[in-house]
Design an enzyme around this catalytic site. Sequence first.
Site, PDB file in Angstrom:
ATOM      1  N   GLU A 145     -67.444  39.952 -41.346  1.00  0.00           N
ATOM      2  CA  GLU A 145     -67.699  39.549 -42.728  1.00  0.00           C
ATOM      3  C   GLU A 145     -66.694  40.141 -43.449  1.00  0.00           C
ATOM      4  OE1 GLU A 145     -69.701  37.772 -43.769  1.00  0.00           O
ATOM      5  OE2 GLU A 145     -71.123  37.389 -42.059  1.00  0.00           O
ATOM      6  N   TYR A 176     -73.683  41.447 -50.512  1.00  0.00           N
ATOM      7  CA  TYR A 176     -73.630  40.287 -49.574  1.00  0.00           C
ATOM      8  C   TYR A 176     -73.547  40.830 -48.121  1.00  0.00           C
ATOM      9  CZ  TYR A 176     -71.685  36.657 -46.618  1.00  0.00           C
ATOM     10  OH  TYR A 176     -71.559  35.890 -45.166  1.00  0.00           O
ATOM     11  N   ASP A 191     -74.140  34.210 -50.600  1.00  0.00           N
ATOM     12  CA  ASP A 191     -72.629  34.132 -50.888  1.00  0.00           C
ATOM     13  C   ASP A 191     -72.518  32.756 -51.696  1.00  0.00           C
ATOM     14  OD1 ASP A 191     -73.124  32.142 -48.944  1.00  0.00           O
ATOM     15  OD2 ASP A 191     -71.215  32.385 -47.948  1.00  0.00           O
TER      16      ASP A 191
END
Length: 339
Positions: free
Chosen positions: A43, A126, A144
């Site tokens: 991520e 997120y 997102d």
Amino acid sequence: MSIRKEKIAFFEKHLVDFFQKAGREHLPWRKKRITAYEVWVSEIMLQQTQVSRVIGYYTKFLKRFPTIETLAKASWGEFLPYYDGLGYYNRGRNMLEAARTVVSGYGGKFPRDKKLLETLPGIGPYTAAAIMSFAYGDEHLAWDTNLKRVIGRFFFGGKQLVENESFWEDEFQTSKKVLNAALMDFGSALCVARPKCEACSLSARCVYYREKGKGEKRIKNQESLPVRQAGGIKNGKEKNTWRDAEAHVFLHENHKKYFSSDKKIFKPFILSSGYNTRAGIKKYFQEKYDLSLAVRPPHTKAMIKGRPTLLVNAQILLGKPSFRVFLKKDKERYTGKIS
Ligand code: SF4
């Protein structure tokens, strides 16, 4: 918010169908059993970097740092070769700091608590939700831009911001792990900036699609907007002009301290046309000052004193600069003067 349950079910069904047929299950971070550490690495790397570029980095990175303990022990110099090229070096510094915090404060295990995750350097809502969902299987949606765009367009025509996030977490019945992955893939394959609605099985009930029918003109207008070419390059002649440009390099550390080529006032480093590319600028500083840099593409192309000039930001990654330091405002004063 009142949205019919049956419409939500339609949305989920078609999204999951899409995912089963066209989901990116081959991505290395999509394996069934994934650790929080692996989700976190993916991520962080995926933030503002394309999936295709991240794949190679991700694999090499995990080979060199297979656990959070190995990463926490690494120095910046050991870490950098496995991160260099992804840009956004603060992200990299935050990664090291977060790894050290997880090892020293949580025994090497990312906490299974969204709020605690958000206290770690570089982890926002997120990323925390993605870790909670993909690694721990908890029911969190990772909001997102893809998620907001797809849900916003389908239910509201894209006009209304998706604000009530907990409403969606409660209403969607599919596992959030599947839904997050499906929305990410759908948002990057079909419901992109210029959505491919004709190929989309959600179109029958999509508000954006319905309104688009009325507003074909609006789309056409968008399409006919002049596309700004990178750096304003329009033809070969102009290309040549910039090929011969000088580079004014603004050398900085974390966008806070700016280094000047002049001992008395702030001045960028002025490099001749032989060094005006990103590789050339790196080479110049490496050979002359023993500094490793991250160099951004030119942010401005301008005629300065009748000479084509590229203004470039560069960040010091390794090495000890011996230049005088100026603050951001001094740099801004200078750029204000020359633009
Ligand atoms: Fe997105 Fe178009 Fe599908 Fe609506 S119909 S969800 S706007 S791709």
